[in-house]
Motif scaffolding. Structure first.
Motif, PDB file in Angstrom:
ATOM      1  N   LEU A 292       2.983  -6.988  -6.627  1.00  0.00           N
ATOM      2  CA  LEU A 292       2.734  -5.893  -5.682  1.00  0.00           C
ATOM      3  C   LEU A 292       4.031  -5.497  -4.984  1.00  0.00           C
ATOM      4  O   LEU A 292       4.275  -4.313  -4.721  1.00  0.00           O
ATOM      5  CB  LEU A 292       1.676  -6.313  -4.658  1.00  0.00           C
ATOM      6  N   ALA A 293       4.878  -6.466  -4.705  1.00  0.00           N
ATOM      7  CA  ALA A 293       6.138  -6.188  -4.005  1.00  0.00           C
ATOM      8  C   ALA A 293       7.088  -5.347  -4.851  1.00  0.00           C
ATOM      9  O   ALA A 293       7.963  -4.659  -4.310  1.00  0.00           O
ATOM     10  CB  ALA A 293       6.809  -7.503  -3.615  1.00  0.00           C
ATOM     11  N   ARG A 294       6.932  -5.368  -6.165  1.00  0.00           N
ATOM     12  CA  ARG A 294       7.823  -4.624  -7.058  1.00  0.00           C
ATOM     13  C   ARG A 294       7.382  -3.177  -7.262  1.00  0.00           C
ATOM     14  O   ARG A 294       8.087  -2.396  -7.907  1.00  0.00           O
ATOM     15  CB  ARG A 294       7.907  -5.325  -8.410  1.00  0.00           C
ATOM     16  N   ALA A 295       6.218  -2.805  -6.742  1.00  0.00           N
ATOM     17  CA  ALA A 295       5.689  -1.459  -6.968  1.00  0.00           C
ATOM     18  C   ALA A 295       6.296  -0.447  -6.006  1.00  0.00           C
ATOM     19  O   ALA A 295       6.566  -0.753  -4.838  1.00  0.00           O
ATOM     20  CB  ALA A 295       4.175  -1.471  -6.817  1.00  0.00           C
ATOM     21  N   ALA A 296       6.477   0.781  -6.494  1.00  0.00           N
ATOM     22  CA  ALA A 296       6.845   1.893  -5.623  1.00  0.00           C
ATOM     23  C   ALA A 296       5.612   2.451  -4.922  1.00  0.00           C
ATOM     24  O   ALA A 296       5.681   2.938  -3.797  1.00  0.00           O
ATOM     25  CB  ALA A 296       7.536   2.988  -6.427  1.00  0.00           C
ATOM     26  N   VAL A 297       4.464   2.364  -5.625  1.00  0.00           N
ATOM     27  CA  VAL A 297       3.192   2.860  -5.099  1.00  0.00           C
ATOM     28  C   VAL A 297       2.142   1.773  -5.306  1.00  0.00           C
ATOM     29  O   VAL A 297       2.027   1.223  -6.397  1.00  0.00           O
ATOM     30  CB  VAL A 297       2.742   4.152  -5.811  1.00  0.00           C
ATOM     31  N   ILE A 298       1.391   1.461  -4.238  1.00  0.00           N
ATOM     32  CA  ILE A 298       0.266   0.534  -4.328  1.00  0.00           C
ATOM     33  C   ILE A 298      -1.011   1.314  -4.080  1.00  0.00           C
ATOM     34  O   ILE A 298      -1.142   1.994  -3.057  1.00  0.00           O
ATOM     35  CB  ILE A 298       0.387  -0.616  -3.311  1.00  0.00           C
ATOM     36  N   LEU A 299      -1.951   1.231  -5.017  1.00  0.00           N
ATOM     37  CA  LEU A 299      -3.237   1.903  -4.886  1.00  0.00           C
ATOM     38  C   LEU A 299      -4.318   0.850  -4.680  1.00  0.00           C
ATOM     39  O   LEU A 299      -4.444  -0.086  -5.480  1.00  0.00           O
ATOM     40  CB  LEU A 299      -3.536   2.716  -6.146  1.00  0.00           C
ATOM     41  N   ILE A 300      -5.105   0.998  -3.627  1.00  0.00           N
ATOM     42  CA  ILE A 300      -6.204   0.076  -3.354  1.00  0.00           C
ATOM     43  C   ILE A 300      -7.486   0.777  -3.798  1.00  0.00           C
ATOM     44  O   ILE A 300      -7.875   1.797  -3.229  1.00  0.00           O
ATOM     45  CB  ILE A 300      -6.276  -0.298  -1.866  1.00  0.00           C
ATOM     46  N   PRO A 301      -8.151   0.257  -4.826  1.00  0.00           N
ATOM     47  CA  PRO A 301      -9.278   0.976  -5.426  1.00  0.00           C
ATOM     48  C   PRO A 301     -10.584   0.739  -4.682  1.00  0.00           C
ATOM     49  O   PRO A 301     -10.646   0.009  -3.689  1.00  0.00           O
ATOM     50  CB  PRO A 301      -9.341   0.371  -6.830  1.00  0.00           C
ATOM     51  N   GLY A 302     -11.641   1.346  -5.209  1.00  0.00           N
ATOM     52  CA  GLY A 302     -12.972   1.122  -4.682  1.00  0.00           C
ATOM     53  C   GLY A 302     -13.494  -0.255  -5.053  1.00  0.00           C
ATOM     54  O   GLY A 302     -13.000  -0.914  -5.959  1.00  0.00           O
ATOM     55  N   VAL A 323       0.810  -5.319   3.235  1.00  0.00           N
ATOM     56  CA  VAL A 323       1.333  -4.938   4.555  1.00  0.00           C
ATOM     57  C   VAL A 323       2.853  -5.022   4.569  1.00  0.00           C
ATOM     58  O   VAL A 323       3.541  -4.127   5.089  1.00  0.00           O
ATOM     59  CB  VAL A 323       0.708  -5.820   5.650  1.00  0.00           C
ATOM     60  N   GLN A 324       3.403  -6.069   3.987  1.00  0.00           N
ATOM     61  CA  GLN A 324       4.863  -6.212   3.952  1.00  0.00           C
ATOM     62  C   GLN A 324       5.500  -5.111   3.115  1.00  0.00           C
ATOM     63  O   GLN A 324       6.547  -4.559   3.485  1.00  0.00           O
ATOM     64  CB  GLN A 324       5.231  -7.591   3.408  1.00  0.00           C
ATOM     65  N   ALA A 325       4.876  -4.772   1.986  1.00  0.00           N
ATOM     66  CA  ALA A 325       5.403  -3.693   1.148  1.00  0.00           C
ATOM     67  C   ALA A 325       5.358  -2.367   1.897  1.00  0.00           C
ATOM     68  O   ALA A 325       6.300  -1.561   1.824  1.00  0.00           O
ATOM     69  CB  ALA A 325       4.605  -3.604  -0.150  1.00  0.00           C
ATOM     70  N   HIS A 326       4.276  -2.144   2.630  1.00  0.00           N
ATOM     71  CA  HIS A 326       4.149  -0.925   3.431  1.00  0.00           C
ATOM     72  C   HIS A 326       5.273  -0.833   4.453  1.00  0.00           C
ATOM     73  O   HIS A 326       5.893   0.222   4.638  1.00  0.00           O
ATOM     74  CB  HIS A 326       2.791  -0.917   4.123  1.00  0.00           C
ATOM     75  N   LYS A 327       5.565  -1.930   5.123  1.00  0.00           N
ATOM     76  CA  LYS A 327       6.638  -1.938   6.125  1.00  0.00           C
ATOM     77  C   LYS A 327       7.996  -1.675   5.488  1.00  0.00           C
ATOM     78  O   LYS A 327       8.896  -1.126   6.142  1.00  0.00           O
ATOM     79  CB  LYS A 327       6.651  -3.278   6.851  1.00  0.00           C
ATOM     80  N   ALA A 328       8.133  -2.034   4.216  1.00  0.00           N
ATOM     81  CA  ALA A 328       9.403  -1.821   3.514  1.00  0.00           C
ATOM     82  C   ALA A 328       9.528  -0.425   2.927  1.00  0.00           C
ATOM     83  O   ALA A 328      10.542  -0.115   2.293  1.00  0.00           O
ATOM     84  CB  ALA A 328       9.543  -2.866   2.404  1.00  0.00           C
ATOM     85  N   GLY A 329       8.493   0.421   3.099  1.00  0.00           N
ATOM     86  CA  GLY A 329       8.557   1.801   2.647  1.00  0.00           C
ATOM     87  C   GLY A 329       7.761   2.125   1.408  1.00  0.00           C
ATOM     88  O   GLY A 329       7.785   3.270   0.928  1.00  0.00           O
ATOM     89  N   THR A 330       7.013   1.163   0.862  1.00  0.00           N
ATOM     90  CA  THR A 330       6.171   1.420  -0.308  1.00  0.00           C
ATOM     91  C   THR A 330       5.026   2.356   0.071  1.00  0.00           C
ATOM     92  O   THR A 330       4.449   2.240   1.153  1.00  0.00           O
ATOM     93  CB  THR A 330       5.590   0.100  -0.847  1.00  0.00           C
ATOM     94  N   THR A 331       4.708   3.271  -0.806  1.00  0.00           N
ATOM     95  CA  THR A 331       3.547   4.129  -0.597  1.00  0.00           C
ATOM     96  C   THR A 331       2.269   3.326  -0.830  1.00  0.00           C
ATOM     97  O   THR A 331       2.137   2.659  -1.857  1.00  0.00           O
ATOM     98  CB  THR A 331       3.567   5.325  -1.567  1.00  0.00           C
ATOM     99  N   VAL A 332       1.329   3.380   0.117  1.00  0.00           N
ATOM    100  CA  VAL A 332       0.049   2.698   0.005  1.00  0.00           C
ATOM    101  C   VAL A 332      -1.067   3.732   0.173  1.00  0.00           C
ATOM    102  O   VAL A 332      -1.120   4.434   1.195  1.00  0.00           O
ATOM    103  CB  VAL A 332      -0.108   1.576   1.040  1.00  0.00           C
ATOM    104  N   VAL A 333      -1.937   3.823  -0.822  1.00  0.00           N
ATOM    105  CA  VAL A 333      -3.040   4.779  -0.807  1.00  0.00           C
ATOM    106  C   VAL A 333      -4.335   4.030  -1.115  1.00  0.00           C
ATOM    107  O   VAL A 333      -4.378   3.208  -2.040  1.00  0.00           O
ATOM    108  CB  VAL A 333      -2.822   5.899  -1.851  1.00  0.00           C
ATOM    109  N   GLY A 334      -5.378   4.308  -0.356  1.00  0.00           N
ATOM    110  CA  GLY A 334      -6.677   3.698  -0.596  1.00  0.00           C
ATOM    111  C   GLY A 334      -7.706   4.732  -0.992  1.00  0.00           C
ATOM    112  O   GLY A 334      -7.711   5.849  -0.454  1.00  0.00           O
TER     113      GLY A 334
END
Length: 490
Positions: A292-302, A323-334
């Motif tokens: 997860l830490a290596r992703a540019a975008v993290i998608l949280i599915p249904g 949460v840590q990836a989000h703080k580092a600037g990763t895009t997080v979409v749910g």
């Protein structure tokens, strides 16, 4: 044009390729001038779709309807089971949820005659408007302990008078035993429905199986009407969660790494098929913090059990990694349940999903969700953020979400209602399944990481149509279509 009898594909077991082959037959019949429609009496899947009437059905028959070029309708899949745990499922009949049942109660207590009548009625309505009906069975047709409760396989083949073909996956091994045993265990009435055998997923030169065809024909008295080669270069949307096993790849160099968080009860993974087909993207499923830490975008599915999956993410370290990836600037979409997980809390005071009454979310969005028994199912037309282009999606959820900050919608619906919460370009969530099928949204999501103009100049619907045509071509080359048509004549 002359009407044809229904055709039914049944299997020696699960995951032998019935759904894909049924989609191919739908496309072949459409190409040949008929008006086919798919049918499966009962599906068990966490991937579902909402029809124009706001009713829920399994994705496999939606895909097959697309191949046939007809609108999807719940008569194509009148019973849908959506597992909520290892022991229970939500039961959906004619598009509406009627409650939860344990596996024991559903499969063991009676012969399900009422449900069988419902399934027969749906089929009978469908056959008035379409010909031929392309029917699909479920699992193995020779589960002797379950046959008297069957609402999907041979009891429906007999009711429909369908020309029935047995599909076997040779890639699994044991094809002779599975085909012979399956046929040998049929009753005379069931055996009379059988018209042939299809060997699927053959690797190598099919001429090497000439003796195998003869042996199977001698053993069963049925013709082998085709040997379909194993292929991995044709994209047909998969419904069963077993298809996810091939998607647990890792981050890679050279493309935008998009990680879909792997949930135990992940639902509607088809939300990410458009992204997976994008040449700019390396999409993979994982709950490993390092991946997860290596992703540019993290998608949280249904999820079909959002609170339990949220607890799992906390216990396995994935929540902290997100949460840590989000703080580092990763895009997080749910999306849907993933949107709920991005909030402050998720509450289930009525026990809709289970015994967990409340759990903290990831705390990335200023929202709080309460689960309720009423289910929202509807198609949606909307605009994404400030862009005027119309987009499409659909809702399937059982939660009410409130904001703890001023509204900041992701989408504006055609009735001017708002959906989702937009914190910033890198942090947002939505209830809209299918939102990532829209090129406007995809290009916006990838813009910080890839050149949007590098995407193929082909709509997703055109891409899927081309894949159906390629599937039909392979099936025509490797099936005795003339013999199949002969068995469909009245």
């Amino acid at each position: 044009m002359q009407r044809l009898k229904p055709i039914m594909l049944v299997g020696t077991g699960s995951d032998v390729g019935k759904s894909v082959l049924a989609a191919g037959l739908c496309r072949i019949f459409k190409q040949d001038g008929y008006c086919p429609a798919p049918f499966k009496g009962q599906n068990m899947s966490l991937n579902s779709y909402v029809t124009a009437e706001g009713l829920e059905m399994g994705r496999a028959q939606v895909v097959q309807a697309e191949a046939a070029g007809v609108p999807c309708h719940t008569d194509m899949n009148p019973v849908l089971l959506k597992p909520t745990s290892d022991q229970a499922s939500q039961v959906i009949v004619n598009g509406k949820a009627i409650g939860q049942q344990s596996a024991h109660d559903y499969f063991k207590e009676n012969d399900r005659s009422a449900l069988l009548d419902t399934v027969k009625q749906a089929f009978d309505r469908l056959k008035v408007s379409y010909s031929p009906i392309v029917m699909e069975g479920a699992g193995s047709i020779s589960e002797l302990n379950l046959k008297h409760r069957d609402i999907t396989n041979m009891r429906m083949a007999i009711h429909a008078g369908a020309a029935t073909y047995l599909v076997a996956d040779i890639d699994k091994g044991g094809v002779f035993g599975s085909v012979y045993g399956t046929i040998a265990l049929l009753t005379p009435e069931e055996r009379a429905c059988m018209k042939g055998i299809i060997i699927n997923k053959f690797r190598g030169d099919a001429r090497l199986f000439i003796d195998g065809r003869r042996i199977l024909e001698d053993l069963t008295g049925l013709p082998v009407v085709g040997v379909i080669p194993y292929f991995s270069n044709i994209y047909i949307e998969q419904e069963d969660s077993v298809a996810l096993e091939s998607k647990f790849r890792k981050a890679a160099e050279g493309r935008v790494n998009v990680a879909v968080v792997r949930l135990r009860r992940l639902s509607n993974f088809t939300d990410f098929d458009r992204l997976e087909s994008d040449p700019r993207v390396n999409l993979y499923y994982s709950n490993e913090p390092s991946e997860l830490a290596r992703a540019a975008v993290i998608l949280i599915p249904g999820s079909k059990n959002t609170l339990a999956d949220m607890l799992d993410l906390r216990n396995n370290g994935a929540a902290r990694a997100i949460v840590q990836a989000h703080k580092a600037g990763t895009t997080v979409v749910g999306i849907c349940g993933g949107y709920q997980m991005m909030g402050e809390t998720i509450a289930d005071p009525l026990g809709v999903e289970g015994d967990i009454e409340s759990i903290p979310g990831l705390g990335l969005l200023p929202i709080q969700t309460t689960l309720l028994p009423e289910k929202t199912t509807r198609q949606r037309a909307f605009t994404f953020r400030e862009f005027p282009e119309p987009c499409e999606g659909y809702e399937i959820h059982m939660g009410q979400t409130v904001f703890t900050a001023p509204p900041s919608p992701v989408a504006i619906m055609d009735d001017q209602s708002m959906d989702g919460y937009w914190l910033n370009n890198n942090t947002w969530g939505t209830y809209l399944h299918g939102i990532l099928d829209n090129d406007r949204v995809i290009n916006y999501l990838l813009a910080p990481y890839a050149n949007a103009t590098s995407a193929k100049d082909l709509s997703f619907s055109e891409f899927k149509s081309a894949q159906f045509d390629r599937l039909a071509e392979i099936m025509r080359e490797n099936l005795d279509i003339k013999t199949i048509y002969q068995t469909l004549k009245f």
